[in-house]
Design a protein around this motif. Structure first.
Motif, PDB file in Angstrom:
ATOM      1  N   GLU A  52       0.828  -1.209   0.000  1.00 31.93           N
ATOM      2  CA  GLU A  52       0.000   0.000   0.000  1.00 31.93           C
ATOM      3  C   GLU A  52       0.863   1.261   0.000  1.00 31.93           C
ATOM      4  O   GLU A  52       0.531   2.253  -0.666  1.00 31.93           O
ATOM      5  CB  GLU A  52      -0.910  -0.027   1.218  1.00 31.93           C
ATOM      6  CG  GLU A  52      -1.892   1.125   1.308  1.00 31.93           C
ATOM      7  CD  GLU A  52      -2.750   1.022   2.549  1.00 31.93           C
ATOM      8  OE1 GLU A  52      -3.185   2.088   3.035  1.00 31.93           O
ATOM      9  OE2 GLU A  52      -2.978  -0.097   3.043  1.00 31.93           O
ATOM     10  N   GLU A  76      -7.345 -10.976  -0.641  1.00 30.07           N
ATOM     11  CA  GLU A  76      -8.170  -9.784  -0.819  1.00 30.07           C
ATOM     12  C   GLU A  76      -7.453  -8.528  -0.336  1.00 30.07           C
ATOM     13  O   GLU A  76      -7.489  -7.477  -1.008  1.00 30.07           O
ATOM     14  CB  GLU A  76      -9.504  -9.933  -0.087  1.00 30.07           C
ATOM     15  CG  GLU A  76     -10.459  -8.778  -0.372  1.00 30.07           C
ATOM     16  CD  GLU A  76     -11.862  -9.038   0.145  1.00 30.07           C
ATOM     17  OE1 GLU A  76     -12.694  -8.112   0.070  1.00 30.07           O
ATOM     18  OE2 GLU A  76     -12.136 -10.156   0.630  1.00 30.07           O
ATOM     19  N   VAL A  77      -6.768  -8.615   0.781  1.00 36.55           N
ATOM     20  CA  VAL A  77      -6.118  -7.426   1.332  1.00 36.55           C
ATOM     21  C   VAL A  77      -4.946  -6.981   0.462  1.00 36.55           C
ATOM     22  O   VAL A  77      -4.736  -5.769   0.266  1.00 36.55           O
ATOM     23  CB  VAL A  77      -5.684  -7.652   2.799  1.00 36.55           C
ATOM     24  CG1 VAL A  77      -4.561  -8.662   2.920  1.00 36.55           C
ATOM     25  CG2 VAL A  77      -5.264  -6.337   3.439  1.00 36.55           C
ATOM     26  N   ALA A  79      -4.701  -7.548  -2.764  1.00 35.97           N
ATOM     27  CA  ALA A  79      -5.306  -7.026  -3.995  1.00 35.97           C
ATOM     28  C   ALA A  79      -5.716  -5.572  -3.803  1.00 35.97           C
ATOM     29  O   ALA A  79      -5.444  -4.709  -4.645  1.00 35.97           O
ATOM     30  CB  ALA A  79      -6.493  -7.879  -4.393  1.00 35.97           C
ATOM     31  N   LYS A  80      -6.372  -5.285  -2.687  1.00 38.43           N
ATOM     32  CA  LYS A  80      -6.797  -3.909  -2.400  1.00 38.43           C
ATOM     33  C   LYS A  80      -5.610  -2.980  -2.184  1.00 38.43           C
ATOM     34  O   LYS A  80      -5.679  -1.781  -2.476  1.00 38.43           O
ATOM     35  CB  LYS A  80      -7.708  -3.896  -1.176  1.00 38.43           C
ATOM     36  CG  LYS A  80      -9.080  -4.502  -1.426  1.00 38.43           C
ATOM     37  CD  LYS A  80      -9.950  -4.458  -0.177  1.00 38.43           C
ATOM     38  CE  LYS A  80     -11.343  -5.022  -0.453  1.00 38.43           C
ATOM     39  NZ  LYS A  80     -12.189  -5.033   0.777  1.00 38.43           N
ATOM     40  N   ALA A  81      -4.503  -3.533  -1.688  1.00 41.50           N
ATOM     41  CA  ALA A  81      -3.303  -2.721  -1.444  1.00 41.50           C
ATOM     42  C   ALA A  81      -2.615  -2.305  -2.732  1.00 41.50           C
ATOM     43  O   ALA A  81      -1.840  -1.351  -2.735  1.00 41.50           O
ATOM     44  CB  ALA A  81      -2.334  -3.483  -0.551  1.00 41.50           C
ATOM     45  N   LEU A 107     -10.800 -10.500  -8.532  1.00 37.51           N
ATOM     46  CA  LEU A 107     -10.292  -9.237  -8.009  1.00 37.51           C
ATOM     47  C   LEU A 107      -9.520  -8.450  -9.071  1.00 37.51           C
ATOM     48  O   LEU A 107      -8.946  -7.401  -8.787  1.00 37.51           O
ATOM     49  CB  LEU A 107      -9.402  -9.498  -6.792  1.00 37.51           C
ATOM     50  CG  LEU A 107     -10.138 -10.059  -5.568  1.00 37.51           C
ATOM     51  CD1 LEU A 107      -9.154 -10.634  -4.560  1.00 37.51           C
ATOM     52  CD2 LEU A 107     -11.008  -8.993  -4.921  1.00 37.51           C
ATOM     53  N   LYS A 109      -6.843  -9.502 -10.812  1.00 41.70           N
ATOM     54  CA  LYS A 109      -5.400  -9.685 -10.706  1.00 41.70           C
ATOM     55  C   LYS A 109      -4.932 -10.875 -11.545  1.00 41.70           C
ATOM     56  O   LYS A 109      -5.700 -11.778 -11.862  1.00 41.70           O
ATOM     57  CB  LYS A 109      -4.987  -9.885  -9.249  1.00 41.70           C
ATOM     58  CG  LYS A 109      -5.502  -8.801  -8.314  1.00 41.70           C
ATOM     59  CD  LYS A 109      -5.065  -7.407  -8.726  1.00 41.70           C
ATOM     60  CE  LYS A 109      -5.629  -6.330  -7.816  1.00 41.70           C
ATOM     61  NZ  LYS A 109      -5.208  -4.962  -8.250  1.00 41.70           N
TER      62      LYS A 109
END
Length: 230
Positions: A52, A76-77, A79-81, A107, A109
């Motif tokens: 992030e 998931e975390v 991917a969001k980062a 997601l 990716k």
């Protein structure tokens, strides 16, 4: 195919992270980020928070290697980062590999899988066609600076031959002891992406630009030797 380079960020000088990212951002094809949980391997390195933090400072694809026992706790975390590739170990997902692959795809990716030295290519036979990248560990996972395991050359050749025979699209990536001593062997076997760490890049010179140029010279020398022997 042009050889692609993926510097391992756990080997960079974190005291100079902003300057070193600026250098890598204009040169690297991927940035390799190791996530270790202290259980799958006896080490803890980078984190989703690290992803992030660097994401706004680079346009290069972030390639995340999950050396963790439960990849679904992280997918998931990260991917969001801001991860672009998410690459768990085959040994950690084979009980639900298709579900994990679908989760990563959902997601947005790219999907990679990492093979430990003792894990055969046949282990991923049923979903190899779904992969964007396969990483061959040429050292046992967990620590930088280990010696190259020569038995992995045949595994790289096997992946190269399968890709050519079936028209698969995965990239063949090498993780572990990619340096001047191994470039020729790896490229001849079919390596397409080289993950470079201490011996391949960061310890070549205190100035990362100079180190990068030295690394590229070493790779070009290996390619020249291959052309001469052809």
């Amino acid at each position: 195919m042009r050889t692609q380079i993926s510097p391992s960020l756990m080997c960079m000088n974190l005291m100079e992270i902003k300057q070193q990212l600026a250098v890598l951002d204009t040169r690297a094809d991927f940035l390799h980020i190791d996530i270790m949980d202290g259980h799958y391997v006896k080490n803890i390195t980078l984190s989703p928070f690290f992803i992030e933090q660097i994401r706004p400072h680079t346009k290069v694809a972030l390639d995340v290697h999950l050396m963790v026992e439960e990849p679904t706790d992280f997918i998931e975390v990260i991917a969001k980062a801001g991860a672009d590739y998410i690459c768990p170990h085959a040994e950690t997902i084979n009980r639900d590999a298709f579900r994990v692959i679908n989760q990563i795809r959902s997601l947005g990716k790219k999907v990679g899988v990492v093979l430990n030295p003792a894990t055969p290519v046949s282990y991923i036979h049923h979903y190899i066609h779904l992969l964007d990248k396969i990483t061959v560990m040429t050292v046992d996972p967990g620590y930088a600076g280990q010696p190259f395991i020569t038995e992995m050359v045949k595994k790289i050749e096997e992946l190269r031959d399968l890709k050519a025979r079936h028209g698969y699209n995965y990239l063949i990536e090498i993780d572990g002891s990619c340096n001047q001593r191994t470039y020729r062997t790896l490229l001849e076997a079919g390596a397409e992406v080289l993950i470079v760490g201490t011996s391949g890049l960061f310890n070549l010179d205190d100035n990362l630009e100079t180190a990068w140029d030295q690394m590229m010279d070493n790779i070009e020398q290996a390619k020249g030797a291959l052309r001469e022997s052809a």
